[in-house]
Design a protein around this motif. Structure first.
Motif, PDB file in Angstrom:
ATOM      1  N   ARG A 142       0.842  -1.216   0.000  1.00  0.00           N
ATOM      2  CA  ARG A 142       0.000   0.000   0.000  1.00  0.00           C
ATOM      3  C   ARG A 142       0.869   1.255   0.000  1.00  0.00           C
ATOM      4  O   ARG A 142       0.574   2.228  -0.683  1.00  0.00           O
ATOM      5  CB  ARG A 142      -0.929   0.009   1.206  1.00  0.00           C
ATOM      6  N   ALA A 143       1.935   1.247   0.796  1.00  0.00           N
ATOM      7  CA  ALA A 143       2.787   2.431   0.919  1.00  0.00           C
ATOM      8  C   ALA A 143       3.514   2.739  -0.396  1.00  0.00           C
ATOM      9  O   ALA A 143       3.718   3.902  -0.727  1.00  0.00           O
ATOM     10  CB  ALA A 143       3.808   2.233   2.038  1.00  0.00           C
ATOM     11  N   LEU A 144       3.885   1.712  -1.156  1.00  0.00           N
ATOM     12  CA  LEU A 144       4.657   1.924  -2.379  1.00  0.00           C
ATOM     13  C   LEU A 144       3.802   2.337  -3.571  1.00  0.00           C
ATOM     14  O   LEU A 144       4.293   3.002  -4.486  1.00  0.00           O
ATOM     15  CB  LEU A 144       5.443   0.649  -2.730  1.00  0.00           C
ATOM     16  N   GLU A 167      11.380   9.063  -4.546  1.00  0.00           N
ATOM     17  CA  GLU A 167      10.554   9.426  -3.393  1.00  0.00           C
ATOM     18  C   GLU A 167      10.886   8.522  -2.212  1.00  0.00           C
ATOM     19  O   GLU A 167      11.369   7.404  -2.366  1.00  0.00           O
ATOM     20  CB  GLU A 167       9.064   9.293  -3.733  1.00  0.00           C
ATOM     21  N   THR A 168      10.615   9.030  -1.032  1.00  0.00           N
ATOM     22  CA  THR A 168      10.767   8.260   0.199  1.00  0.00           C
ATOM     23  C   THR A 168       9.390   8.104   0.821  1.00  0.00           C
ATOM     24  O   THR A 168       8.625   9.063   0.908  1.00  0.00           O
ATOM     25  CB  THR A 168      11.719   8.969   1.182  1.00  0.00           C
ATOM     26  N   VAL A 169       9.075   6.865   1.217  1.00  0.00           N
ATOM     27  CA  VAL A 169       7.774   6.601   1.835  1.00  0.00           C
ATOM     28  C   VAL A 169       7.992   6.055   3.236  1.00  0.00           C
ATOM     29  O   VAL A 169       9.023   5.454   3.535  1.00  0.00           O
ATOM     30  CB  VAL A 169       6.928   5.600   0.999  1.00  0.00           C
ATOM     31  N   LYS A 170       7.007   6.295   4.085  1.00  0.00           N
ATOM     32  CA  LYS A 170       7.038   5.752   5.438  1.00  0.00           C
ATOM     33  C   LYS A 170       6.056   4.593   5.505  1.00  0.00           C
ATOM     34  O   LYS A 170       4.921   4.696   5.036  1.00  0.00           O
ATOM     35  CB  LYS A 170       6.668   6.821   6.463  1.00  0.00           C
ATOM     36  N   VAL A 171       6.525   3.496   6.102  1.00  0.00           N
ATOM     37  CA  VAL A 171       5.717   2.288   6.205  1.00  0.00           C
ATOM     38  C   VAL A 171       5.554   1.941   7.676  1.00  0.00           C
ATOM     39  O   VAL A 171       6.541   1.855   8.413  1.00  0.00           O
ATOM     40  CB  VAL A 171       6.397   1.104   5.476  1.00  0.00           C
ATOM     41  N   ILE A 191      12.528   4.853  -2.706  1.00  0.00           N
ATOM     42  CA  ILE A 191      12.244   4.128  -3.951  1.00  0.00           C
ATOM     43  C   ILE A 191      13.343   4.452  -4.947  1.00  0.00           C
ATOM     44  O   ILE A 191      13.554   5.610  -5.305  1.00  0.00           O
ATOM     45  CB  ILE A 191      10.856   4.509  -4.500  1.00  0.00           C
ATOM     46  N   LEU A 192      14.043   3.405  -5.379  1.00  0.00           N
ATOM     47  CA  LEU A 192      15.160   3.571  -6.309  1.00  0.00           C
ATOM     48  C   LEU A 192      14.705   3.434  -7.754  1.00  0.00           C
ATOM     49  O   LEU A 192      15.202   4.136  -8.637  1.00  0.00           O
ATOM     50  CB  LEU A 192      16.263   2.564  -6.013  1.00  0.00           C
ATOM     51  N   ALA A 193      13.770   2.515  -8.020  1.00  0.00           N
ATOM     52  CA  ALA A 193      13.297   2.287  -9.389  1.00  0.00           C
ATOM     53  C   ALA A 193      11.913   1.663  -9.365  1.00  0.00           C
ATOM     54  O   ALA A 193      11.564   0.918  -8.455  1.00  0.00           O
ATOM     55  CB  ALA A 193      14.269   1.370 -10.128  1.00  0.00           C
ATOM     56  N   VAL A 194      11.126   2.006 -10.395  1.00  0.00           N
ATOM     57  CA  VAL A 194       9.801   1.425 -10.579  1.00  0.00           C
ATOM     58  C   VAL A 194       9.695   1.030 -12.047  1.00  0.00           C
ATOM     59  O   VAL A 194       9.978   1.836 -12.933  1.00  0.00           O
ATOM     60  CB  VAL A 194       8.673   2.422 -10.227  1.00  0.00           C
TER      61      VAL A 194
END
Length: 144
Positions: free
Chosen positions: A116-118, A125-129, A140-143
């Motif tokens: 969900r967080a990603l 971007e940086t996400v908090k989980v 996040i390095l790559a999608v």
């Protein structure tokens, strides 16, 4: 959005498996059940014909499964591959549906806290989980 319109997250292999199962049910299994119904009807007495009753039940189940698979395939979204860095370690995840999730293989559910967080975020971007031990930040390095 009701459950029939909700996206179904799958891997590319998972989508192929759903499509193969649907094709098998539409062709071979439908023919098999129709032949069983026809054979059972030849007995003549429909009131106590357990073979006919079972074949009709099997047909109803088969048609229900076909409808379910058609809807899943229609709403299928092939999950993203996400590479993240957390606590100094790089991890690569594929976001899939809960039925296909296998964390030890790097397949995480879109319904899990990390999944969900990603979702909806981009590289950089940086996400908090929220995890049981507290909160963890993931860059996040790559999608893909």
């Amino acid at each position: 959005m009701n459950n029939l319109e909700k996206p179904v997250y799958v891997s590319a292999d998972g989508l192929k498996k759903l499509q193969a199962e649907l094709e098998e049910l539409r062709t071979a299994k439908r023919t098999e059940v129709a032949e069983r119904i026809h054979a059972a009807m030849e007995f003549g007495d429909f009131t106590e014909n357990s073979e006919l009753e079972q074949a009709k039940n099997d047909q109803a189940f088969l048609e229900g499964r076909i409808m379910t698979l058609e809807q899943m395939i229609k709403n299928a979204e092939v999950g993203s591959h996400v590479t993240v860095e957390a606590e100094g370690r790089k991890e690569k995840y594929t976001i899939v549906g809960s039925a296909e999730a296998s964390p030890q293989e790097g397949k995480i559910s879109n319904e899990s806290p990390v999944g969900r967080a990603l979702q909806g975020h981009r590289a950089g971007e940086t996400v908090k989980v929220s995890i049981p031990a507290g909160t963890m930040e993931m860059k996040i390095l790559a999608v893909s």
